[in-house]
Design an enzyme around this catalytic site. Structure first.
Site, PDB file in Angstrom:
ATOM      1  N   GLY A   1      60.714  34.763  48.849  1.00 52.77           N
ATOM      2  CA  GLY A   1      60.965  35.808  49.838  1.00 52.77           C
ATOM      3  C   GLY A   1      61.791  35.344  51.020  1.00 52.77           C
ATOM      4  O   GLY A   1      62.411  34.284  50.981  1.00 52.77           O
TER       5      GLY A   1
ATOM      6  N   LEU B   1      64.477  36.866  52.000  1.00 43.83           N
ATOM      7  CA  LEU B   1      65.699  36.786  51.191  1.00 43.83           C
ATOM      8  C   LEU B   1      66.967  36.726  52.035  1.00 43.83           C
ATOM      9  O   LEU B   1      67.079  37.397  53.054  1.00 43.83           O
ATOM     10  CB  LEU B   1      65.768  38.002  50.258  1.00 43.83           C
ATOM     11  N   HIS B   2      67.893  35.900  51.576  1.00 44.60           N
ATOM     12  CA  HIS B   2      69.201  35.790  52.223  1.00 44.60           C
ATOM     13  C   HIS B   2      70.278  35.943  51.155  1.00 44.60           C
ATOM     14  O   HIS B   2      69.981  36.137  49.968  1.00 44.60           O
ATOM     15  CB  HIS B   2      69.316  34.466  52.987  1.00 44.60           C
TER      16      HIS B   2
ATOM     17  N   HIS C   1      69.891  34.153  47.784  1.00 46.82           N
ATOM     18  CA  HIS C   1      69.048  34.835  46.796  1.00 46.82           C
ATOM     19  C   HIS C   1      69.796  36.021  46.183  1.00 46.82           C
ATOM     20  O   HIS C   1      69.753  36.249  44.979  1.00 46.82           O
ATOM     21  CB  HIS C   1      67.774  35.395  47.446  1.00 46.82           C
TER      22      HIS C   1
ATOM     23  N   GLN D   1      52.763  24.544  46.049  1.00 50.31           N
ATOM     24  CA  GLN D   1      53.897  23.645  46.247  1.00 50.31           C
ATOM     25  C   GLN D   1      54.038  23.193  47.703  1.00 50.31           C
ATOM     26  O   GLN D   1      55.050  22.610  48.067  1.00 50.31           O
ATOM     27  CB  GLN D   1      55.197  24.252  45.709  1.00 50.31           C
TER      28      GLN D   1
ATOM     29  N   GLY E   1      68.704  28.678  42.386  1.00 46.61           N
ATOM     30  CA  GLY E   1      69.840  28.196  43.172  1.00 46.61           C
ATOM     31  C   GLY E   1      70.049  26.694  43.024  1.00 46.61           C
ATOM     32  O   GLY E   1      69.096  25.923  42.941  1.00 46.61           O
TER      33      GLY E   1
ATOM     34  N   LYS F   1      71.076  24.880  45.330  1.00 46.41           N
ATOM     35  CA  LYS F   1      70.728  24.182  46.574  1.00 46.41           C
ATOM     36  C   LYS F   1      69.511  23.306  46.327  1.00 46.41           C
ATOM     37  O   LYS F   1      69.423  22.188  46.810  1.00 46.41           O
ATOM     38  CB  LYS F   1      70.445  25.180  47.700  1.00 46.41           C
TER      39      LYS F   1
ATOM     40  N   SER G   1      69.219  28.949  53.664  1.00 49.42           N
ATOM     41  CA  SER G   1      67.847  28.594  53.314  1.00 49.42           C
ATOM     42  C   SER G   1      66.927  29.427  54.186  1.00 49.42           C
ATOM     43  O   SER G   1      67.232  29.649  55.372  1.00 49.42           O
ATOM     44  CB  SER G   1      67.613  27.100  53.606  1.00 49.42           C
TER      45      SER G   1
HETATM   46  O1  PAF Z   1      62.924  27.804  45.196  1.00 48.73           O
HETATM   47  C1  PAF Z   1      61.934  28.517  45.458  1.00 48.73           C
HETATM   48  O2  PAF Z   1      61.993  29.465  46.257  1.00 48.73           O
HETATM   49  C2  PAF Z   1      60.590  28.189  44.828  1.00 48.73           C
HETATM   50  O3  PAF Z   1      60.421  26.819  44.703  1.00 48.73           O
HETATM   51  C3  PAF Z   1      60.341  28.908  43.491  1.00 48.73           C
HETATM   52  C4  PAF Z   1      61.341  28.469  42.425  1.00 48.73           C
HETATM   53  C5  PAF Z   1      60.435  30.412  43.682  1.00 48.73           C
HETATM   54  C6  PAF Z   1      58.935  28.575  42.965  1.00 48.73           C
HETATM   55  O4  PAF Z   1      57.951  28.948  43.878  1.00 48.73           O
END
Ligand code: PAF
Length: 284
Positions: A36, A38-39, A42, A66, A152, A154, A190
């Protein structure tokens, strides 16, 4: 501007119902997983999906697995209403935005662990990060079963890790990368750029400039250690307080580059105050 409605689903069974409808109509689908906020980066992945497929499904899930303790899970920028408006304007068909409980039953006991290519770069500086990414992306791929999933460049190491486990686990989805989108001054887009205050924002493009300069030096035959040392020096002078890594690596294996006839890239992660920024460029 698309007029078709974006369908928002929050459960795995509703996601599967929507995808089953597309499949029954003989349609193909691209999946674009996101956290989310979003830019344009994305949105360019959404457009890439749209160009090759009948349907585009985005996912929005800030994946707690993560983030290590002490990282920015609580402060990670969120704005679901704005994200929905952007996806709608982009003509995205489906958004899967599950809760943490929907994604992780309280007794969930399974983790996807990718070895080797996760030992270096972000895998070394963010222990547990790639287990979290591999676990959630495996689930999203199996939940949606798209034809293609797009990530991406990046987050280049993330892309390579996803390609590896998708192959290793025979997940029948093609994994594609999308080019990094940059601000005019070179800063890679980002969601975490939102953390930068005015002064840090002014310093941030030096990350891209330093690795781009080093990459062109290396490509024209300069000594790699020297080029990397100068890039590190440049970052320190620009006010980066810590450099997690600045490495010249093989673009496929992510091992330290030794063979310049293969595709290689420069990778960097560095801190401006409390904000960790990453970037990478090909050495060409
Ligand atoms: O790059 C991301 O935004 C996240 O690491 C992803 C791939 C959506 C997994 O949570």
């Amino acid at each position: 501007m698309e007029t078709d409605q974006l369908e928002v689903v929050r459960t795995i069974s509703h996601l599967r119902e929507a995808v089953a409808r597309y499949r029954a109509a003989g349609e193909t689908m691209a999946l674009v997983p996101t956290m989310g906020f979003l830019h344009e980066g994305h949105l360019s992945l959404m457009r890439q999906g749209r160009s090759d497929h009948d349907r585009v499904c985005a996912t929005l899930f800030v994946n707690p697995r993560q983030f290590a303790p002490g990282e920015d899970l609580e402060t990670y920028p969120r704005d679901e209403a704005a994200d929905i408006a952007k996806l709608q304007a982009e003509g995205v068909d489906l958004l899967f935005a599950p809760s943490v409980g929907e994604m992780y039953p309280t007794d969930a006991a399974t983790t996807v662990l990718v070895t080797g290519i996760t030992d270096c770069l972000c895998g070394a500086s963010r222990p547990g990060f790639f287990e979290g990414v591999a676990t959630v992306v495996t689930k999203l791929l199996l939940q949606a079963l798209p034809d293609t999933a797009i990530f991406g460049e990046k987050d280049y190491q993330q892309l390579m890790v996803i390609k590896r486990f998708a192959r290793d686990l025979d997940i029948p989805v093609t994994i594609r990368g999308g080019l990094t989108v940059r601000e005019e001054d070179g800063l890679a887009l980002s969601s975490r750029n939102a953390y930068l205050d005015q002064e840090a924002r002014a310093r941030a493009p030096e990350l891209f400039r330093a690795i781009s300069h080093a990459a062109s030096e290396i490509a024209s035959g300069a000594n790699v250690d020297q080029a990397v040392m100068e890039a590190r020096e440049r970052l320190r002078s620009a006010g980066f307080n810590e450099i997690d890594y600045l490495d010249h690596r093989d673009a496929e294996t992510l091992a330290m580059a030794t063979d310049i006839s293969r595709a290689t890239r420069l990778f960097v992660a560095a801190w401006l105050g409390q904000t960790r920024l990453i970037d990478n460029v090909p050495v060409v």
